[in-house]
Design a protein around this motif. Sequence first.
Motif, PDB file in Angstrom:
ATOM      1  N   ALA A 126       0.852  -1.194   0.000  1.00 29.19           N
ATOM      2  CA  ALA A 126       0.000   0.000   0.000  1.00 29.19           C
ATOM      3  C   ALA A 126       0.885   1.241   0.000  1.00 29.19           C
ATOM      4  N   VAL A 127       0.561   2.197  -0.854  1.00 24.96           N
ATOM      5  CA  VAL A 127       1.328   3.439  -0.924  1.00 24.96           C
ATOM      6  C   VAL A 127       0.699   4.440   0.052  1.00 24.96           C
ATOM      7  N   PRO A 128       1.476   4.917   1.022  1.00 23.92           N
ATOM      8  CA  PRO A 128       0.896   5.874   1.977  1.00 23.92           C
ATOM      9  C   PRO A 128       0.605   7.209   1.321  1.00 23.92           C
ATOM     10  N   SER A 129      -0.278   7.962   1.916  1.00 28.68           N
ATOM     11  CA  SER A 129      -0.619   9.280   1.391  1.00 28.68           C
ATOM     12  C   SER A 129       0.291  10.372   1.942  1.00 28.68           C
ATOM     13  N   PHE A 130       1.125  10.023   2.920  1.00 31.67           N
ATOM     14  CA  PHE A 130       2.032  10.967   3.559  1.00 31.67           C
ATOM     15  C   PHE A 130       1.211  12.123   4.152  1.00 31.67           C
ATOM     16  N   ASP A 131       1.867  13.248   4.384  1.00 26.75           N
ATOM     17  CA  ASP A 131       1.131  14.376   4.945  1.00 26.75           C
ATOM     18  C   ASP A 131       0.133  14.884   3.908  1.00 26.75           C
ATOM     19  N   ARG A 132      -1.055  15.214   4.356  1.00 20.42           N
ATOM     20  CA  ARG A 132      -2.091  15.656   3.437  1.00 20.42           C
ATOM     21  C   ARG A 132      -2.441  17.112   3.730  1.00 20.42           C
ATOM     22  N   PRO A 133      -1.825  18.064   3.003  1.00 17.94           N
ATOM     23  CA  PRO A 133      -2.189  19.474   3.196  1.00 17.94           C
ATOM     24  C   PRO A 133      -3.635  19.709   2.790  1.00 17.94           C
ATOM     25  N   ARG A 185      -9.428  19.405 -15.606  1.00 16.14           N
ATOM     26  CA  ARG A 185     -10.128  18.285 -14.965  1.00 16.14           C
ATOM     27  C   ARG A 185      -9.998  18.402 -13.449  1.00 16.14           C
ATOM     28  N   PHE A 186      -8.785  18.768 -12.980  1.00 17.47           N
ATOM     29  CA  PHE A 186      -8.600  18.993 -11.541  1.00 17.47           C
ATOM     30  C   PHE A 186      -7.329  19.808 -11.317  1.00 17.47           C
ATOM     31  N   GLY A 187      -7.146  20.278 -10.082  1.00 17.57           N
ATOM     32  CA  GLY A 187      -5.954  21.023  -9.710  1.00 17.57           C
ATOM     33  C   GLY A 187      -5.316  20.399  -8.481  1.00 17.57           C
ATOM     34  N   ALA A 207      -5.425  17.513  -2.702  1.00 12.87           N
ATOM     35  CA  ALA A 207      -4.434  18.047  -1.772  1.00 12.87           C
ATOM     36  C   ALA A 207      -3.011  18.019  -2.311  1.00 12.87           C
ATOM     37  N   ASN A 208      -2.582  16.860  -2.820  1.00 12.02           N
ATOM     38  CA  ASN A 208      -1.175  16.722  -3.191  1.00 12.02           C
ATOM     39  C   ASN A 208      -1.018  15.801  -4.393  1.00 12.02           C
ATOM     40  N   LEU A 209       0.233  15.585  -4.815  1.00  9.89           N
ATOM     41  CA  LEU A 209       0.486  14.775  -6.004  1.00  9.89           C
ATOM     42  C   LEU A 209       0.157  13.309  -5.788  1.00  9.89           C
ATOM     43  N   HIS A 210       0.212  12.834  -4.554  1.00  6.43           N
ATOM     44  CA  HIS A 210      -0.182  11.451  -4.280  1.00  6.43           C
ATOM     45  C   HIS A 210      -1.660  11.252  -4.606  1.00  6.43           C
ATOM     46  N   ASP A 211      -2.476  12.233  -4.212  1.00 11.63           N
ATOM     47  CA  ASP A 211      -3.899  12.175  -4.554  1.00 11.63           C
ATOM     48  C   ASP A 211      -4.099  12.348  -6.059  1.00 11.63           C
ATOM     49  N   ALA A 212      -3.289  13.231  -6.662  1.00 14.00           N
ATOM     50  CA  ALA A 212      -3.433  13.497  -8.093  1.00 14.00           C
ATOM     51  C   ALA A 212      -3.210  12.240  -8.927  1.00 14.00           C
ATOM     52  N   TYR A 213      -2.184  11.454  -8.576  1.00  9.44           N
ATOM     53  CA  TYR A 213      -1.882  10.269  -9.378  1.00  9.44           C
ATOM     54  C   TYR A 213      -2.861   9.130  -9.140  1.00  9.44           C
ATOM     55  N   ARG A 214      -3.726   9.276  -8.145  1.00  5.85           N
ATOM     56  CA  ARG A 214      -4.815   8.307  -7.958  1.00  5.85           C
ATOM     57  C   ARG A 214      -6.083   8.733  -8.705  1.00  5.85           C
ATOM     58  N   HIS A 215      -6.071   9.926  -9.270  1.00 12.84           N
ATOM     59  CA  HIS A 215      -7.268  10.441  -9.940  1.00 12.84           C
ATOM     60  C   HIS A 215      -7.599   9.586 -11.162  1.00 12.84           C
ATOM     61  N   ARG A 216      -8.864   9.351 -11.366  1.00 15.94           N
ATOM     62  CA  ARG A 216      -9.287   8.481 -12.465  1.00 15.94           C
ATOM     63  C   ARG A 216      -8.917   9.038 -13.834  1.00 15.94           C
TER      64      ARG A 216
END
Length: 204
Positions: free
Chosen positions: A23-30, A104-106, A143-152
């Motif tokens: 599992a890839v952690p989300s690290f700190d989530r601003p 699509r998102f920011g 929030a961050n690039l970790h969330d971005a790369y999970r975007h559909r």
Amino acid sequence: MSSRDEILARVRRNQPAARELPAVPSFDRPLASASAFKASLERMGGAFLDAPPGTDLERLIRKKFPGAKVICSATAEVAGDRPIDRVREPAALEDVDVGVVRARFGVAETGSVWLSEAELKINALGFLAQHLVVLLDPADIVANLHDAYRHRGFFEASYAVFLSGPSATADIEGVLIRGAQGIRSLTVVAAPRAAATPSGQARS
């Protein structure tokens, strides 16, 4: 059996048992907020504009760029002077003063907007225009690039790009020049999808 088939068969027989990926952690989530996005965008040389519900987006853009002669829009929310669906060759965008597209998102962490071939219509619009205006719904900020790369969106696109400000280059002496290799400015307009007033539509 060919040599190729024999090699592949040996690989299959001797490969280790499959394991579940870690599992890839989300690290700190601003905070995924418009204010955090704005601060990151401005650090990268971009500009941020608010467009409250009912805003005439085309009027807002023309006020921002009063000298623009050619506005090419890839979104139905802004008519512009040259609808992207009438452009047949990417080179025909060489005289575009302002390109308009909806992201699509920011990403709040980096002040980036994500665009694919679905948003740009013609990918060159994001690079040949003198100035690029990107409409972004604040609800579409992650929030961050970790969330971005999970975007559909990444799983649906053949081409995608993050834009984090205008084109920029610097030499060894640290002289920063913007707009040397691409767009001279990037303006992100915070405009909710449903609430934005399409160009030419009368406001109540």
